[in-house]
Scaffold this active site. Structure first.
Site, PDB file in Angstrom:
ATOM      1  N   SER A 261       0.833  -1.203   0.000  1.00 41.88           N
ATOM      2  CA  SER A 261       0.000   0.000   0.000  1.00 41.88           C
ATOM      3  C   SER A 261       0.868   1.254   0.000  1.00 41.88           C
ATOM      4  O   SER A 261       2.083   1.192   0.228  1.00 41.88           O
ATOM      5  CB  SER A 261      -0.899   0.017   1.244  1.00 41.88           C
ATOM      6  OG  SER A 261      -0.123   0.236   2.408  1.00 41.88           O
ATOM      7  N   LYS A 262       0.221   2.386  -0.227  1.00 47.51           N
ATOM      8  CA  LYS A 262       0.916   3.675  -0.186  1.00 47.51           C
ATOM      9  C   LYS A 262       1.528   3.898   1.190  1.00 47.51           C
ATOM     10  O   LYS A 262       2.625   4.465   1.312  1.00 47.51           O
ATOM     11  CB  LYS A 262      -0.053   4.808  -0.530  1.00 47.51           C
ATOM     12  CG  LYS A 262       0.593   6.193  -0.485  1.00 47.51           C
ATOM     13  CD  LYS A 262      -0.414   7.279  -0.817  1.00 47.51           C
ATOM     14  CE  LYS A 262       0.220   8.658  -0.755  1.00 47.51           C
ATOM     15  NZ  LYS A 262       0.687   9.016   0.588  1.00 47.51           N
TER      16      LYS A 262
END
Length: 506
Positions: A261-262
Site C-alpha cells: 500500500s501507499k
C-alpha cells in the site's frame, strides 16, 4: 484462432498503483508476444469516484513506461468509444436481454429493507445473501405477480436489475495461471447488474465491453478472482464465447503480511506510484518513480519479476522490453503473492544507470549544476561522471559524490579532521604545496608519481600525507582517486584548498 486482444481497464479514481502498472505490463507483453492488440479502456461509470486528471495520469504512465496502448481514448480503433461513460447507452439493451431470457430480474427492495434483513440475519448469527434461498421471499419480479411488477414500473418505483444465479450447479472454470476452479453456484449472490440511477455496475459493463471489443484474454489482478464465477455465468447467459481468464498474484508488502500500500511506501521511503501525483482535492503530493530519478527500464524490469520468471534454471535478471516480450508466458506466472523489494528496484536502477552513455548523463548533470549556479564545460563534467558513476544509483547522487570537483570545501568533517590532521601536518602540507607548484605536467599519473616518490624519499608514512591531503581537497574521507581530483581541479585550486585547510585546522 482469433487474433489475441487484451485490455487494461483502470478506473480514473486517483493515481495508478504499481500493481496496476504490473497488470498493464503483463497484458502488453502477452499481446506483443502473440502479435496481438493491447487496448486501454477507461472504466468511469462510477462518476462519484471520478478524479480529474486521473485519466491523463494513466495514459502518461503507460507512455513513460514504454508500453503504449494500440487502441484507447484519442487512439480510436473500430470498437470504441473507449470510455465507459461514453458507452452507457449500450448497456440497457443487454440488461433487457437478460431480463427477457430469465437470467435477470427486477428487484424493488429499498436500502432500508435490505439493511433490516442484514441486521436480522446478524442477530441470528447468519450472513444475509440475496440469492436462490430467499429471493422468492423478497420484493422482486420473481416473487411478485406480473401485474404488481408492471404497476411498480409504471409508478417509477426505484429498482435494480439483479443477475439470477443458478441453483445446484457445479461451475467448472479454467484460469490460465491457477488451473481448474470449481464453484458451487449455491454460494453465489445475485449481483446487481443495473443500478437505480440507470447506470450499469462494473460486472455488466465489463462483460459487454470485453465482448464487443473482442477481448480474447482477460489478464487482471487476483482481487478480481471472486468475480470470475459471475462473469463466466454472464457469458453463458448471453450465449457468448468466454475469453480466457488469468488472475495475477498480489504484490505484497516488503515486510509483514498483506498487500503493498501507499502507507508502506511512506513508512519505508519508496514510491508506490509510477509518476508523482498531486491530489486535486487536498493538494497532497505522492512521490513517483520518474521524479525519484528511476528510468522506466528499471521499473519495468522490477515489475516483470513480481510474480513471473522465465522458468527453472534461468538466472537472467536484466531484460530489455523486447527480451521480456520473447520470454514472457502466463505459464510462468506464479500463483502465490510476490513480495516487493525496494532495494532490488534500486539494484535494477543502478544497472541501467551504468549502461547509459557518459555524455548523456553529463548533459543531465549539467542541468543540476546550472540550478546551483555552477558553470562547467561538458567535457569536464563528462570526465567527472565517468569517474564517479559506478558509485551512483541516480543522477541526483552525482552532486553528493562529486561536489568537490566544482567547489572547494568550506568546512571539514570533524571525525576525519581529528584522525588525519596532526601537529606536523601543516609542515607536510607546505611541502606538498611546493611540490605541486613545481609540477609542470599536472596529469593524474605524474602527480601520483611525484607525490609518492616524495613520500618515499622523506620516509613518511603514506597515511600521514594522503589522508590530510584528501581532507584538504574534499573536506572528508571520500571520493575517487585523489590524484584525479587534484589534476581535474588544477594547480591553483589545489594550492588554495591546502592553504585553506592549514588556516582552518591549525
Amino acid at each position: 484462432m482469433s487474433k489475441v486482444r487484451v485490455r487494461f481497464a483502470p478506473s480514473p479514481t486517483g493515481p495508478l498503483h504499481i500493481g496496476g502498472v504490473r497488470t498493464a505490463l503483463f497484458n502488453y507483453l502477452f499481446a506483443k508476444k502473440n502479435d496481438g492488440d493491447f487496448v486501454l479502456r477507461i472504466e468511469d461509470t462510477d462518476q462519484t469516484r471520478y478524479v480529474e486528471g486521473a485519466e491523463d495520469y494513466i495514459i502518461e504512465t503507460l507512455n513513460w513506461c514504454n508500453i503504449p496502448f494500440d487502441e484507447g481514448p484519442e487512439k480510436e480503433g473500430n470498437v470504441g468509444p473507449y470510455r465507459q461513460s461514453e458507452r452507457k447507452d449500450l448497456y440497457t439493451a443487454y440488461a433487457d436481454n437478460l431480463l427477457a431470457s430469465g437470467n435477470a430480474y427486477y428487484a424493488f427492495d429499498t436500502p432500508d429493507e435490505l439493511t433490516a434483513h442484514r441486521k436480522d440475519h446478524e442477530a441470528k448469527g447468519k450472513t444475509f445473501i440475496y440469492n436462490w434461498h430467499n429471493r422468492l421471499k423478497l420484493s422482486n419480479s420473481l416473487a411478485l405477480s406480473e401485474e404488481e411488477v408492471q404497476k411498480k414500473l409504471a409508478n417509477n418505483e426505484p429498482y435494480v436489475i439483479r443477475f439470477k444465479s443458478p441453483q445446484d450447479e457445479a461451475l467448472k472454470m479454467q484460469d490460465e495461471i491457477r488451473g481448474e476452479i470449481d464453484i458451487d453456484t449455491n454460494i453465489l449472490d445475485d449481483k446487481v447488474l443495473f443500478k437505480s440511477d440507470g447506470m450499469p455496475t462494473y460486472h455488466l459493463a465489463n462483460i459487454v465491453d470485453d465482448h464487443l471489443m473482442k477481448i480474447t484474454h482477460v489478464i487482471r489482478g487476483e482481487e478480481w478472482l471472486p468475480s470470475m464465477p459471475l462473469h463466466v455465468l454472464l457469458y453463458k447467459a448471453f450465449g457468448w464465447e468466454t475469453p480466457k481468464f488469468a488472475h495475477l498474484p498480489l504484490i505484497l508488502k516488503p515486510t509483514g503480511k498483506g498487500k503493498l500500500s501507499k502507507r508502506d511506501g511512506d513508512k519505508m521511503g519508496f514510491p508506490v506510484f509510477p509518476l508523482e501525483w498531486k491530489d486535486p482535492k487536498t493538494s497532497d503530493i505522492a512521490s513517483g518513480y520518474r521524479e525519484e530519478g528511476y528510468v522506466p527500464e528499471a521499473v519495468m524490469n522490477m515489475l516483470a519479476f513480481l510474480g513471473w520468471n522465465e522458468g527453472e534454471g534461468s538466472e537472467k535478471e536484466i531484460y530489455s522490453l523486447d527480451e521480456l516480450i520473447k520470454a514472457f508466458s502466463l505459464e510462468h506466472v506464479s500463483k502465490g503473492g510476490a513480495k516487493f523489494d525496494p532495494e532490488k528496484t534500486k539494484w535494477f536502477q543502478h544497472h541501467y544507470l551504468q549502461e547509459e552513455e557518459n555524455l548523456d548523463l553529463a548533459k543531465r548533470y549539467l542541468q543540476i549544476l546550472a540550478e546551483k549556479n555552477i558553470e562547467a564545460s561538458l567535457p569536464y563534467v563528462e570526465e567527472v561522471v565517468k569517474t564517479i558513476k559506478e558509485r551512483a544509483t541516480f543522477v541526483n547522487d552525482f552532486w553528493e559524490l562529486s561536489s568537490f570537483y566544482f567547489v572547494a570545501p568550506e568546512s571539514f568533517e570533524k571525525k576525519a579532521a581529528k584522525k588525519a590532521w596532526k601537529e606536523q601536518t601543516p609542515e607536510i602540507m607546505e611541502n606538498i604545496k611546493i611540490l605541486l607548484q613545481g609540477t609542470e605536467d599536472f596529469s593524474q599519473e605524474t602527480l601520483q608519481e611525484n607525490v609518492k616518490k616524495w613520500i618515499t624519499d622523506q620516509e613518511i608514512g603514506f597515511g600521514k600525507v594522503m589522508q590530510p591531503l584528501r581532507l584538504a581537497m574534499v573536506g572528508e574521507m571520500k571520493g575517487p582517486d585523489l590524484f584525479h581530483i587534484i589534476s581535474s581541479i588544477g594547480k591553483e585550486n589545489a594550492i588554495q584548498r591546502i592553504d585553506f585547510a592549514i588556516a582552518e585546522l591549525r
